[in-house]
Design a protein around this motif. Sequence first.
Motif, PDB file in Angstrom:
ATOM      1  N   GLU A 243       9.351  66.545 100.342  1.00  0.00           N
ATOM      2  CA  GLU A 243       8.324  65.630  99.847  1.00  0.00           C
ATOM      3  C   GLU A 243       6.997  66.313  99.529  1.00  0.00           C
ATOM      4  O   GLU A 243       6.180  65.760  98.781  1.00  0.00           O
ATOM      5  CB  GLU A 243       8.100  64.500 100.859  1.00  0.00           C
ATOM      6  CG  GLU A 243       9.322  63.605 100.990  1.00  0.00           C
ATOM      7  CD  GLU A 243       8.995  62.234 101.541  1.00  0.00           C
ATOM      8  OE1 GLU A 243       7.927  62.084 102.160  1.00  0.00           O
ATOM      9  OE2 GLU A 243       9.814  61.329 101.349  1.00  0.00           O
ATOM     10  N   HIS A 244       6.770  67.491 100.094  1.00  0.00           N
ATOM     11  CA  HIS A 244       5.453  68.123  99.920  1.00  0.00           C
ATOM     12  C   HIS A 244       5.496  69.462  99.192  1.00  0.00           C
ATOM     13  O   HIS A 244       4.432  70.037  98.918  1.00  0.00           O
ATOM     14  CB  HIS A 244       4.786  68.299 101.285  1.00  0.00           C
ATOM     15  CG  HIS A 244       4.515  67.004 101.990  1.00  0.00           C
ATOM     16  ND1 HIS A 244       3.442  66.207 101.687  1.00  0.00           N
ATOM     17  CD2 HIS A 244       5.204  66.356 102.963  1.00  0.00           C
ATOM     18  CE1 HIS A 244       3.460  65.120 102.452  1.00  0.00           C
ATOM     19  NE2 HIS A 244       4.522  65.194 103.235  1.00  0.00           N
ATOM     20  N   LEU A 245       6.693  69.940  98.867  1.00  0.00           N
ATOM     21  CA  LEU A 245       6.784  71.255  98.229  1.00  0.00           C
ATOM     22  C   LEU A 245       6.060  71.271  96.881  1.00  0.00           C
ATOM     23  O   LEU A 245       5.382  72.251  96.538  1.00  0.00           O
ATOM     24  CB  LEU A 245       8.261  71.638  98.048  1.00  0.00           C
ATOM     25  CG  LEU A 245       8.568  73.077  97.638  1.00  0.00           C
ATOM     26  CD1 LEU A 245       7.961  74.069  98.624  1.00  0.00           C
ATOM     27  CD2 LEU A 245      10.081  73.287  97.543  1.00  0.00           C
ATOM     28  N   ASP A 246       6.183  70.191  96.126  1.00  0.00           N
ATOM     29  CA  ASP A 246       5.533  70.138  94.816  1.00  0.00           C
ATOM     30  C   ASP A 246       4.011  70.139  94.910  1.00  0.00           C
ATOM     31  O   ASP A 246       3.330  70.460  93.929  1.00  0.00           O
ATOM     32  CB  ASP A 246       5.997  68.887  94.052  1.00  0.00           C
ATOM     33  CG  ASP A 246       7.169  69.201  93.131  1.00  0.00           C
ATOM     34  OD1 ASP A 246       7.354  70.389  92.794  1.00  0.00           O
ATOM     35  OD2 ASP A 246       7.893  68.262  92.770  1.00  0.00           O
ATOM     36  N   GLU A 247       3.472  69.770  96.082  1.00  0.00           N
ATOM     37  CA  GLU A 247       2.023  69.726  96.243  1.00  0.00           C
ATOM     38  C   GLU A 247       1.430  71.115  96.472  1.00  0.00           C
ATOM     39  O   GLU A 247       0.216  71.296  96.365  1.00  0.00           O
ATOM     40  CB  GLU A 247       1.662  68.823  97.428  1.00  0.00           C
ATOM     41  CG  GLU A 247       2.143  67.376  97.268  1.00  0.00           C
ATOM     42  CD  GLU A 247       2.016  66.597  98.570  1.00  0.00           C
ATOM     43  OE1 GLU A 247       1.451  67.162  99.544  1.00  0.00           O
ATOM     44  OE2 GLU A 247       2.484  65.451  98.626  1.00  0.00           O
ATOM     45  N   SER A 251       4.154  79.298  93.054  1.00  0.00           N
ATOM     46  CA  SER A 251       5.447  79.597  93.666  1.00  0.00           C
ATOM     47  C   SER A 251       5.207  80.298  94.999  1.00  0.00           C
ATOM     48  O   SER A 251       4.161  80.910  95.211  1.00  0.00           O
ATOM     49  CB  SER A 251       6.280  80.498  92.744  1.00  0.00           C
ATOM     50  OG  SER A 251       6.542  79.849  91.525  1.00  0.00           O
ATOM     51  N   LEU A 269      17.191  71.485  99.379  1.00  0.00           N
ATOM     52  CA  LEU A 269      16.124  71.424  98.376  1.00  0.00           C
ATOM     53  C   LEU A 269      16.694  71.412  96.955  1.00  0.00           C
ATOM     54  O   LEU A 269      16.164  70.734  96.070  1.00  0.00           O
ATOM     55  CB  LEU A 269      15.159  72.593  98.561  1.00  0.00           C
ATOM     56  CG  LEU A 269      14.287  72.521  99.824  1.00  0.00           C
ATOM     57  CD1 LEU A 269      13.498  73.809 100.002  1.00  0.00           C
ATOM     58  CD2 LEU A 269      13.348  71.322  99.775  1.00  0.00           C
ATOM     59  N   ARG A 272      17.698  68.037  96.094  1.00  0.00           N
ATOM     60  CA  ARG A 272      16.551  67.173  95.790  1.00  0.00           C
ATOM     61  C   ARG A 272      15.874  67.562  94.476  1.00  0.00           C
ATOM     62  O   ARG A 272      14.796  67.048  94.151  1.00  0.00           O
ATOM     63  CB  ARG A 272      15.530  67.229  96.936  1.00  0.00           C
ATOM     64  CG  ARG A 272      16.088  66.954  98.305  1.00  0.00           C
ATOM     65  CD  ARG A 272      16.626  65.550  98.471  1.00  0.00           C
ATOM     66  NE  ARG A 272      15.602  64.520  98.402  1.00  0.00           N
ATOM     67  CZ  ARG A 272      15.788  63.246  98.753  1.00  0.00           C
ATOM     68  NH1 ARG A 272      16.984  62.855  99.205  1.00  0.00           N
ATOM     69  NH2 ARG A 272      14.816  62.375  98.647  1.00  0.00           N
ATOM     70  N   PHE A 274      14.873  70.730  93.388  1.00  0.00           N
ATOM     71  CA  PHE A 274      13.967  71.872  93.353  1.00  0.00           C
ATOM     72  C   PHE A 274      14.700  73.132  92.887  1.00  0.00           C
ATOM     73  O   PHE A 274      15.859  73.360  93.245  1.00  0.00           O
ATOM     74  CB  PHE A 274      13.358  72.125  94.736  1.00  0.00           C
ATOM     75  CG  PHE A 274      12.358  71.096  95.151  1.00  0.00           C
ATOM     76  CD1 PHE A 274      11.056  71.136  94.679  1.00  0.00           C
ATOM     77  CD2 PHE A 274      12.721  70.070  96.013  1.00  0.00           C
ATOM     78  CE1 PHE A 274      10.137  70.182  95.067  1.00  0.00           C
ATOM     79  CE2 PHE A 274      11.806  69.116  96.407  1.00  0.00           C
ATOM     80  CZ  PHE A 274      10.510  69.172  95.923  1.00  0.00           C
ATOM     81  N   ASN A 298       8.049  82.999  88.122  1.00  0.00           N
ATOM     82  CA  ASN A 298       7.804  81.580  88.427  1.00  0.00           C
ATOM     83  C   ASN A 298       8.890  80.658  87.870  1.00  0.00           C
ATOM     84  O   ASN A 298       8.633  79.502  87.529  1.00  0.00           O
ATOM     85  CB  ASN A 298       6.424  81.138  87.915  1.00  0.00           C
ATOM     86  CG  ASN A 298       5.294  81.871  88.617  1.00  0.00           C
ATOM     87  OD1 ASN A 298       5.305  82.023  89.829  1.00  0.00           O
ATOM     88  ND2 ASN A 298       4.335  82.336  87.845  1.00  0.00           N
ATOM     89  N   LYS A 301      10.538  77.587  92.350  1.00  0.00           N
ATOM     90  CA  LYS A 301       9.392  77.156  93.154  1.00  0.00           C
ATOM     91  C   LYS A 301       9.257  78.011  94.396  1.00  0.00           C
ATOM     92  O   LYS A 301       8.143  78.290  94.845  1.00  0.00           O
ATOM     93  CB  LYS A 301       9.555  75.677  93.541  1.00  0.00           C
ATOM     94  CG  LYS A 301       8.398  75.113  94.372  1.00  0.00           C
ATOM     95  CD  LYS A 301       7.087  75.091  93.587  1.00  0.00           C
ATOM     96  CE  LYS A 301       5.971  74.445  94.398  1.00  0.00           C
ATOM     97  NZ  LYS A 301       4.679  74.461  93.662  1.00  0.00           N
TER      98      LYS A 301
END
Length: 719
Positions: A243-247, A251, A269, A272, A274, A298, A301
């Motif tokens: 839930e927080h990796l994109d925040e 990379s 991941l 989900r 990623f 890059n 992620k």
Amino acid sequence: MDNLELRTEADAILAELIGAPGSGARLREDQWQAVAALVEERRRALVVQRTGWGKSAVYFVATALLRRRGSGPTVIISPLLALMRNQVEAAARAGIQARTINSANPEEWDAIYGEVERGETDVLLVSPERLNSVDFREQVLPKLAATTGLLVVDEAHCISDWGHDFRPDYRRLRAMLAELAPGVPVLATTATANARVTADVAEQLGTGAGEALVLRGPLDRESLRLGVVELPDAAHRLAWLAEHLDELPGSGIIYTLTVAAAEEAAAFLRQRGFAVASYTGKTENADRLQAEDDLQANRVKALVATSALGMGFDKPDLGFVIHLGSPSSPIAYYQQVGRAGRGVEHAEVLLLPGKEDEAIWRYFADTAFPPEAQVRQTLSALADAGRPLSVPTLEAAVELRRTRLETMLKVLDVDGAVKRVKGGWSSTGREWTYDSERYAWVARQRAAEQQAMRDYVSTSGCRMEFLRRQLDDEGAAPCGRCDNCAGAWADSSVSAETLTGAAKELERPGVEVEPRRMWPTGMAALGINVKGRIPAGEQCSTGRALGRLSDIGWGNRLRPLLTENAPDGPVPEDVLHAAVAVLADWARSAGGWAPGVPDASDRPVGVVAVPSLARPQLVGSLAEGIARIGRLPYLGTLTYTGPDGAHAARRSNSAQRLRALSGTFAVSEELAAALVQSPGPVLLVDDYSDSGWTLAVAARLIRQAGGGQVLPLILATAG
């Protein structure tokens, strides 16, 4: 040439190195001080500076200056294969021809040696393991020592056994240092050396060449914002990542403590959505190269990595480092988080500790120098043999796992008690003293590091200051950025939907258990007449386990059941039903029988249990439960005939493990009759497999008694 002209030339080389010729780039004063010490004064120097300070710039600029003045090639000793690849590319920008010698390119070695001899190579990067190769030491090292213009020892803290990452191969550098021509400069670099390690490394560098110059700078990393997020369990931590990796910026790297955890986290991941890749000691070299390239560009992620990535990755714009579990040393932690924020103003660093961390520390803690009795036993075996002995042969004489035995031999080699020769190891006959005080101190140091890591998690003070103090950084002060200085900045919340998905991923049971196919070397010396390949008709088949003890999923559930002092009792219902689910999935994947279907083809004729001294109720109830639910006959257990404690021996090498198991099991007349009357596959049930030899010995007996294919089904494997 005066000092000013040399400085101007050095700055011009730096500009080429960073890909900006004519830009007016300049070495910082502390970097210039190191370069001048090497080029002008031809000194031996130890540079202790934070990650990202620019240590590689020092030795590449010094190399170019020395080569222009007629010096031989620079030899860099580095354990970092990934960093080697980065440095070859960086050197090329400054017109420096660099080549590498390591385990990943043996097909190129002969050509590279020829280039070095012809003067076509400016820099040769060598992994420390090469220093312990007999051919390299005898044929290559003397030539290198005679022609080297600059010796660089990267990650020099590995020289010292006081440090967190001691590597015996590094101790071979003493021989090379002693053989260097007078006036050849030496540079040792590290970002993770406390005062004790610094003094030890400096002393070794200065041996026979005067006192080494020590250049030590502040270890603050102003770009890093440190924090800790404590979550209830592994499922919450995986859900948090999802839930927080994109925040997180850019990379980065997600570090795990085990291979299993890296693979589990990466798989979840990816499910989900990623773009992530796993990077462990089991990752093929080609896949490692691809993963490194993908992170550099890059295209992913994150890399979900064990310490196999460790120090050896250079990406200046790395935006974050997350730890899924605490390393056992704050110094190792500082080293790993130092990969982030080297070329950007801001990078996030978060630690997500787990309840299983300390159990994993204990499992991997089997690295202390062995007790004196075991060392003496090894020395006696070599002396009595009168000929070189291979490590597999030595295993029959000493109760040490192979990796620990090899590490011990390398230390004894440096100490002069043994030597590595073609064919193995031999005794030198020299007197050797067991330094019990030093080994005990190192063991206490490891325990203190673990306590410091606990304190890092719980501290209310500045986290960067805490890490700097662990490295004896005299300028340590509050950073003003971490969660304790500036307030918590990482949201610990996760949604119910993501948490459910993470829990399901971790609750999915089942891993393959590979069988033993070869007998250990040297069993005849132990009175056991086996050697070579185990006959196909006596082998165990590939089996299944509910999980690995190193898993962050089932490992956490199974570890309390299987610890050394855990109370015995019936198998828990959830564990039993999960084992049955593994069995059902196994049967489906094999395209044959199914549990609970009496007339299915290829159906096992029954269930046999391995007798357990420590957990008879657990193993017995597991076997009986599987038989009942699967509608299979329960044929009973093998008979235990050995002395008390023989079957319980663990964490030794294969030869000693097999010796402990020899003669400890038998097939009763009743069981033999059942096997002969109903020939066919047999499910062999046990609680735990560490080495695989209990399953191998039990399967051989069953097959010799007339049983068919033996299919092991166990609760857990070691890793």
